[in-house]
Design an enzyme around this catalytic site. Structure first.
Site, PDB file in Angstrom:
ATOM      1  N   HIS A 267       0.878  -1.182   0.000  1.00 26.61           N
ATOM      2  CA  HIS A 267       0.000   0.000   0.000  1.00 26.61           C
ATOM      3  C   HIS A 267       0.919   1.238   0.000  1.00 26.61           C
ATOM      4  CE1 HIS A 267      -3.455   2.451   0.564  1.00 26.61           C
ATOM      5  NE2 HIS A 267      -3.699   2.257   1.836  1.00 26.61           N
ATOM      6  N   HIS A 308      -2.081  -2.536  -9.558  1.00 30.14           N
ATOM      7  CA  HIS A 308      -3.060  -1.896  -8.688  1.00 30.14           C
ATOM      8  C   HIS A 308      -4.321  -2.730  -8.691  1.00 30.14           C
ATOM      9  CE1 HIS A 308      -5.667   1.168  -6.934  1.00 30.14           C
ATOM     10  NE2 HIS A 308      -4.553   1.716  -6.500  1.00 30.14           N
ATOM     11  N   ASP A 366       2.888   5.414  -6.895  1.00 34.22           N
ATOM     12  CA  ASP A 366       4.123   5.468  -6.125  1.00 34.22           C
ATOM     13  C   ASP A 366       5.363   5.064  -6.899  1.00 34.22           C
ATOM     14  OD1 ASP A 366       3.273   6.633  -3.821  1.00 34.22           O
ATOM     15  OD2 ASP A 366       2.348   4.783  -3.123  1.00 34.22           O
TER      16      ASP A 366
HETATM   17  N1  ACO Z   1       5.213  -7.461  -9.736  1.00 33.86           N
HETATM   18  C1  ACO Z   1       5.076  -8.714 -10.233  1.00 33.86           C
HETATM   19  N2  ACO Z   1       3.918  -9.377 -10.323  1.00 33.86           N
HETATM   20  C2  ACO Z   1       2.824  -8.772  -9.865  1.00 33.86           C
HETATM   21  C3  ACO Z   1       2.868  -7.470  -9.329  1.00 33.86           C
HETATM   22  C4  ACO Z   1       4.133  -6.828  -9.274  1.00 33.86           C
HETATM   23  N3  ACO Z   1       4.228  -5.586  -8.778  1.00 33.86           N
HETATM   24  N4  ACO Z   1       1.633  -7.076  -8.943  1.00 33.86           N
HETATM   25  C5  ACO Z   1       0.824  -8.110  -9.239  1.00 33.86           C
HETATM   26  N5  ACO Z   1       1.531  -9.125  -9.785  1.00 33.86           N
HETATM   27  C6  ACO Z   1       0.983 -10.392 -10.309  1.00 33.86           C
HETATM   28  C7  ACO Z   1       0.649 -11.356  -9.169  1.00 33.86           C
HETATM   29  O1  ACO Z   1       1.736 -12.198  -8.851  1.00 33.86           O
HETATM   30  C8  ACO Z   1      -0.512 -12.101  -9.785  1.00 33.86           C
HETATM   31  O2  ACO Z   1       0.024 -13.023 -10.722  1.00 33.86           O
HETATM   32  P1  ACO Z   1      -0.739 -14.437 -10.990  1.00 33.86           P
HETATM   33  O3  ACO Z   1      -2.099 -14.084 -11.524  1.00 33.86           O
HETATM   34  O4  ACO Z   1       0.126 -15.148 -11.959  1.00 33.86           O
HETATM   35  O5  ACO Z   1      -0.799 -15.122  -9.646  1.00 33.86           O
HETATM   36  C9  ACO Z   1      -1.252 -11.049 -10.604  1.00 33.86           C
HETATM   37  O6  ACO Z   1      -0.231 -10.096 -10.950  1.00 33.86           O
HETATM   38  C10 ACO Z   1      -2.371 -10.347  -9.833  1.00 33.86           C
HETATM   39  O7  ACO Z   1      -1.812  -9.820  -8.633  1.00 33.86           O
HETATM   40  P2  ACO Z   1      -2.552  -9.772  -7.257  1.00 33.86           P
HETATM   41  O8  ACO Z   1      -1.543  -9.723  -6.160  1.00 33.86           O
HETATM   42  O9  ACO Z   1      -3.594 -10.839  -7.199  1.00 33.86           O
HETATM   43  O10 ACO Z   1      -3.295  -8.365  -7.394  1.00 33.86           O
HETATM   44  P3  ACO Z   1      -3.893  -7.533  -6.222  1.00 33.86           P
HETATM   45  O11 ACO Z   1      -4.937  -6.699  -6.821  1.00 33.86           O
HETATM   46  O12 ACO Z   1      -4.280  -8.418  -5.077  1.00 33.86           O
HETATM   47  O13 ACO Z   1      -2.659  -6.653  -5.705  1.00 33.86           O
HETATM   48  C11 ACO Z   1      -1.084  -4.892  -5.533  1.00 33.86           C
HETATM   49  C12 ACO Z   1      -2.461  -5.316  -6.061  1.00 33.86           C
HETATM   50  C13 ACO Z   1      -0.969  -5.251  -4.045  1.00 33.86           C
HETATM   51  C14 ACO Z   1      -0.960  -3.384  -5.671  1.00 33.86           C
HETATM   52  C15 ACO Z   1       0.021  -5.623  -6.335  1.00 33.86           C
HETATM   53  O14 ACO Z   1      -0.064  -5.273  -7.695  1.00 33.86           O
HETATM   54  C16 ACO Z   1       1.424  -5.326  -5.793  1.00 33.86           C
HETATM   55  O15 ACO Z   1       1.876  -6.006  -4.884  1.00 33.86           O
HETATM   56  N6  ACO Z   1       2.127  -4.291  -6.364  1.00 33.86           N
HETATM   57  C17 ACO Z   1       3.422  -3.898  -5.848  1.00 33.86           C
HETATM   58  C18 ACO Z   1       3.248  -3.061  -4.603  1.00 33.86           C
HETATM   59  C19 ACO Z   1       2.740  -1.667  -4.905  1.00 33.86           C
HETATM   60  O16 ACO Z   1       3.237  -0.986  -5.787  1.00 33.86           O
HETATM   61  N7  ACO Z   1       1.759  -1.228  -4.116  1.00 33.86           N
HETATM   62  C20 ACO Z   1       1.207   0.125  -4.223  1.00 33.86           C
HETATM   63  C21 ACO Z   1      -0.195   0.101  -4.725  1.00 33.86           C
HETATM   64  S1  ACO Z   1      -0.790   1.743  -4.923  1.00 33.86           S
HETATM   65  C22 ACO Z   1      -1.158   2.249  -3.379  1.00 33.86           C
HETATM   66  O17 ACO Z   1      -1.536   1.533  -2.512  1.00 33.86           O
HETATM   67  C23 ACO Z   1      -0.940   3.636  -3.066  1.00 33.86           C
END
Ligand code: ACO
Length: 431
Positions: A267, A308, A366
């Site tokens: 987050h 996201h 971010d």
């Molecule tokens: N890098 C690599 N793979 C990723 C990433 C990433 N940053 N984000 C998602 N994925 C992949 C997951 O492994 C998953 O793959 P799969 O379908 O093969 O299992 C798929 O994409 C879907 O990801 P989820 O984790 O299910 O998506 P969710 O909506 O639950 O998570 C989140 C969203 C937490 C933002 C995620 O994209 C992440 O961890 N990003 C990196 C952290 C980040 O930048 N957070 C800031 C968000 S903005 C904010 O809060 C202000």
């Protein structure tokens, strides 16, 4: 609202329910399942709230597929271009843009509350010098609950408003004090002749022996980032604030819980994590290696600042921040250019990689915010604190909206129990 209903029948026991379908101003139809357990004896299961609206809200609208973000109906692009953080704060809190008289009164109210009680300063002394400023924020903001008994009647709208003003006004003071504590410098008192962002920058960087020369580019950049971070509907930290507030907890405790939730790297902690990641990658020659790590399901590494839950096309805030990055790095700090170049290259590689394309993973707000803050000499461990200052108005606006709702009830999710069945207690010598 619509007059539509969905009828559900459980074919095994014949029980049925008629569930109303709601339609907001915009967005998909929403099925009201609140009577499902009463009528059919079943719960719904939706870990991570993938398809569950937890409340009605009129503050912020997002269309993740189209990359739309609006505060009270106003597109984020227009607010970023024309407004300032305090005006946006007024908009989020009261629903309309202020007239000039309303704005002056609001600004006066915020300025009136910028100081913290002198005794609060001693709380900082309890933290070790290398405490993470977010840890200090959680503790000190929560401790405000103990100071303002004159306005803690959460059922009194005026008390709620005063608490809202106090929180918005004191966050920069507490945030800057957290930083000063971590570098062993004396705290700097707020100056109410400065604007919100100017005041914060001065409290961060002035010392009792030397005032801080405000840089208009830095002030503009902080103002912009604060606007972009001000609210984002029912994200993890805002939902945390709402859930904490639903038990009628006081607003300072609720906002402290929001800060705790924001801290996580998935987050608000992502901005700090992005800089750590870019530093770890170090050089464009390493990008392929880290992209491969991000794609490897056996490797916990994720591309921080990418992806996201809601945006599946682009994050409109990231587009605006990317532009600001160019502006800031041109004028403020040439030494951070390599980091920006690395980020741009990483973005390009990821955006053309099948793994990221297929999963609709784009740079989020971010990915670039940390680079700007770093160029403004805000240290890495303060990046999420910056986010927390800006988001306080969003948290407070949602708390106020919830508390003003006469139908508000305590939030209490259900579960699928997967533990042991009933069993008898055995004394320790028989285990
Ligand atoms: N890098 C690599 N793979 C990723 C990433 C990433 N940053 N984000 C998602 N994925 C992949 C997951 O492994 C998953 O793959 P799969 O379908 O093969 O299992 C798929 O994409 C879907 O990801 P989820 O984790 O299910 O998506 P969710 O909506 O639950 O998570 C989140 C969203 C937490 C933002 C995620 O994209 C992440 O961890 N990003 C990196 C952290 C980040 O930048 N957070 C800031 C968000 S903005 C904010 O809060 C202000």
């Amino acid at each position: 609202m619509t007059n539509k209903f969905v009828n559900l029948t459980n074919s095994t026991d014949g029980l049925s329910a008629e569930l109303p379908l709601y339609l907001g101003t915009e967005g998909p139809e929403v099925l009201d399942i609140s009577t499902l357990y009463r009528d059919m004896g079943v719960f719904t299961y939706d870990p991570g709230f993938m398809a569950t609206a937890s409340c009605k809200s009129s503050i912020t609208y997002i269309d993740g597929n189209k990359g739309i973000l609006r505060y009270r109906g106003y597109p984020i692009e227009q607010l970023a271009e024309n407004s300032n953080y305090l005006e946006v704060s007024y908009l989020l809190l009261y629903g309309e843009l202020p007239t000039s008289i309303q704005f002056d009164i609001f600004k006066g109210n915020i300025c009136y509350h910028t100081m913290v009680k002198e005794t609060l300063k001693s709380f900082f002394g309890g933290f070790h010098h290398d405490a993470h400023p977010m840890g200090i924020m959680v503790g000190v903001v929560g401790s405000l609950s103990a100071f303002y008994h004159d306005s803690l009647d959460i059922h009194d709208p005026r008390h709620r408003e005063i608490s809202a003003h106090r929180l918005i006004a004191k966050m920069p003071t507490i945030a800057a004090a957290s930083y000063k504590h971590s570098i062993g410098e004396p705290f700097i008192y707020p100056r109410n002749d400065l604007d919100y962002c100017e005041n914060f920058l001065r409290m961060m960087f002035a010392t009792p022996c030397e005032d801080y020369q405000l840089d208009p580019v830095a002030v503009k950049a902080v103002n912009l980032l604060f606007i972009l971070h001000a609210d984002h509907e029912q994200n993890a930290s805002t939902s945390t604030v709402r859930l904490a507030g639903s038990s009628q907890a006081n607003p300072f405790a609720c906002i402290a819980s929001g800060i705790a939730s924001l801290w996580g790297p998935f987050h608000g902690g992502a901005n700090e994590a992005v800089l750590d990641m870019l530093n770890e990658i170090g050089d464009v020659s390493q990008i392929d290696k880290y992209i491969a790590k991000a794609k490897d399901k056996d490797d916990p590494f994720r591309l921080m600042g990418f992806g996201h839950r809601v945006y599946k096309n682009f994050d409109p805030r990231a587009t605006i921040i990317r532009e600001m990055c160019h502006e800031v790095l041109k004028t403020v700090s040439a030494e951070d250019n390599p980091l920006f170049e690395l980020a741009l290259e990483l973005e390009q590689v990821a955006l053309n990689d099948e793994y990221f394309v297929e999963r609709k993973l784009y740079p989020n707000v971010d990915f670039y915010s940390g680079i700007i803050y770093r160029a403004l000499k805000i240290p890495n461990n303060m990046l999420t604190v910056m986010f927390a200052i800006a988001r306080t108005v969003g948290w407070v606006a949602h708390w106020l909206e919830m508390m003003a709702d006469p139908k508000q009830r305590i939030g209490r999710p259900r579960q699928i129990y997967t533990g042991a069945g009933e069993r008898d207690y055995r004394s320790m010598d028989k285990r």
